[in-house]
Design an enzyme around this catalytic site. Structure first.
Site, PDB file in Angstrom:
ATOM      1  N   SER A 238       0.614  -1.114   0.027  1.00  0.00           N
ATOM      2  CA  SER A 238      -0.257  -0.048   0.052  1.00  0.00           C
ATOM      3  C   SER A 238       1.188   1.343   0.026  1.00  0.00           C
ATOM      4  CB  SER A 238      -1.368   0.163   0.883  1.00  0.00           C
ATOM      5  OG  SER A 238       0.141   0.524   2.615  1.00  0.00           O
ATOM      6  N   LYS A 239       0.239   2.359   0.080  1.00  0.00           N
ATOM      7  CA  LYS A 239       1.037   3.870  -0.111  1.00  0.00           C
ATOM      8  C   LYS A 239       2.418   3.820   1.029  1.00  0.00           C
ATOM      9  CE  LYS A 239      -1.525   7.294  -2.173  1.00  0.00           C
ATOM     10  NZ  LYS A 239      -2.441   8.130  -2.198  1.00  0.00           N
ATOM     11  N   ARG A 240       1.289   3.197   1.913  1.00  0.00           N
ATOM     12  CA  ARG A 240       2.632   3.377   3.711  1.00  0.00           C
ATOM     13  C   ARG A 240       3.949   2.534   2.734  1.00  0.00           C
ATOM     14  NH1 ARG A 240       1.956   0.033   7.231  1.00  0.00           N
ATOM     15  NH2 ARG A 240       0.888  -1.556   5.548  1.00  0.00           N
ATOM     16  N   GLY A 242       5.359   3.120  -0.138  1.00  0.00           N
ATOM     17  CA  GLY A 242       6.200   4.241  -1.076  1.00  0.00           C
ATOM     18  C   GLY A 242       5.096   4.236  -2.643  1.00  0.00           C
TER      19      GLY A 242
END
Ligand code: GLU
Length: 470
Positions: A238-240, A242
């Protein structure tokens, strides 16, 4: 019958790398078998679906060069058809109206929970016809009560689910709109999808969909559920972790070939081969060779693949992608070397095209300052004589080429009885503004002579000022 696969994104965001991999596998399988690949936009969630997201998904597909044979189809344009199928299921006794309120359904779940049973709707309205008047209702599918659903998944192998585990799922909400499992079934059926390739987060939907397809007398497609992509902490990517959007990878300087090659290997292998051209992927890919276990995203490997493609694809082609980054970084490349020449000298010096653009600015733009550290070290009074001599020799050159420039640098060092570095480093800082560049003769040959001479003058002025201050 034509082998047909589909990619069916919900347009609620950008094209995620996980989605792109699903699309790639689906596309490859169709291509490999001379089949069709459908793009279907599952936009029935009106609140979360946006046109911007539809555009972003299609941009991502186009950038990756994953072309579709049919579509894009939009589910919101097919509501009449879904209604028709819902009516058909009602008429054939495969669906029924359910008047339970959500509180009532919650109470049923509670009861099941208390008994330690599987929480589900208890079928209260399944066989009743004493419908109340003017009360809202949903439509539920009459799931078989007995027997098993068997999925011969092309990736996961055989999966058996008992019908007792399954609910009578809602196929139409109280406002009449169809639910996800119904729309997917109708579309896969109408669009003659033979192979459903999708993320394994959908695996629990598959038995429900198979039961509805059976009730409709439709052919059951083959299923291939692809395991998730995980981040470095073992959690779903996920976005966490990168960048997760395909277009972010473009912005970060990756070639589409690199991302595709990286994604094809993330969850599939062919011996220990790492590099696959598009043609090779199509030839060698098979769903049955996909990994059953999730794969971890590894940026270092993606960088390695990107470097491979920057170095080995035709420089003219890489240059087209570099042009995008030059533009993105506001570097006007009208006056200076061709981008293809820049690619030739810089490809093995960088990780990404973004970086390539960054370190190639000096070919096109003058600068008014030297890199502080490099200047401190190399633009010192001792560099004055080498710079002056090399300048006069360069200015006398009739033939401006890497060979003649190379000879000039050599001759300067010989004449002054200093090492090559004593000429080369000040010259490098003078011309490029910093202490790193491809080999100097090649770098200078790519630039106009007057520009090179003017920059040497600027370095000499810098040294003079330094001397004055000392
Ligand atoms: N629209 C679903 C999603 O984006 C995919 C459904 C499917 O592939 O069957 O997750």
């Amino acid at each position: 019958m034509t082998l047909t696969t589909r990619f069916a994104p919900s347009p609620t965001g950008y094209l995620h790398v996980g989605g792109a991999r699903t699309a790639l596998y689906s596309w490859l399988y169709a291509k490999k078998n001379g089949g069709d690949f459908i793009l279907r936009i599952e936009d029935t969630d009106l609140e979360r679906s946006t046109q911007a997201s539809v555009d972003a998904i299609m941009d991502g597909m186009k950038w990756l060069n994953l072309d579709w044979t049919h579509g894009p189809y939009f589910q919101t344009q097919r509501f009449d058809r879904y209604k028709e199928v819902i009516e058909q299921l009602l008429a054939s006794g495969h669906a029924y109206r359910c008047y339970c309120t959500s509180d009532e359904v919650e109470a049923m779940r509670e009861e099941a929970r208390a008994k330690g049973e599987k929480e589900k709707y208890n079928g209260y309205w399944r066989d009743r016809t004493d419908y109340p008047e003017n009360k809202p209702y949903v439509i539920r599918f009459k799931n078989p009560l007995e027997g098993n659903v068997v999925i011969n998944d092309m990736v996961k192998g055989e999966i058996v689910i008992s019908n007792e585990e399954l609910d009578d799922l809602i196929i139409a909400r109280s406002d009449g709109t169809p639910t996800y499992n119904l729309t997917v079934v109708v579309d896969d059926w109408d669009m003659k999808v033979t192979h459903v390739v999708r993320g394994d987060d959908h695996i629990s939907n598959t038995p429900k969909q198979i039961n509805i397809l059976k009730a409709l007398g439709a052919d059951i497609p083959q299923y291939a559920h692809i395991p998730m992509i995980l981040g470095d902490d073992g959690k779903r990517l996920s976005k966490r972790h990168g960048a997760v959007s395909v277009m972010q990878y473009r912005d970060d300087g990756y070639l589409p070939e690199a991302l595709l090659n990286y994604l094809v290997r993330l969850g599939w292998s062919h011996g220990d081969q790492e590099i696959f051209s598009r043609e090779e992927m199509i030839e060698l890919f098979d769903l049955k060779d996909c990994n059953r276990a999730p794969s971890g995203f590894n940026t270092d490997k993606l960088i390695w693949v990107n470097q491979h493609y920057m170095k080995t694809l035709a420089p003219d082609y890489v240059a087209k992608h570099l042009a995008w980054h030059m533009n993105d970084q506001n570097i006007n490349t009208e006056n200076g070397p061709t981008l293809s020449d820049v690619v030739k000298v810089q490809a093995d010096r960088v990780k990404t095209l973004k970086e390539m653009a960054q370190i190639s600015r000096y070919f096109y733009e003058d600068f008014d300052q030297f890199d502080e550290k490099a200047a401190k070290k190399h633009l010192r009074p001792v560099a004055k004589a080498p710079l002056e001599l090399v300048k006069s020799k360069l200015s006398a050159l009739a033939d401006w080429s890497s060979d003649t420039i190379h000879a000039v640098i050599n001759d300067t060092a010989t004449e002054l009885e200093v090492g090559m570095g004593k000429v080369g480093m000040p010259l490098r800082v003078a011309v490029t503004g910093a202490g790193n560049s491809p080999s100097l003769d090649v770098t200078l040959a790519l630039m106009a002579k007057d520009k090179v001479l003017a920059r040497i003058d600027m370095a000499l002025a810098f040294i003079a000022e330094r001397e004055a201050q000392a």
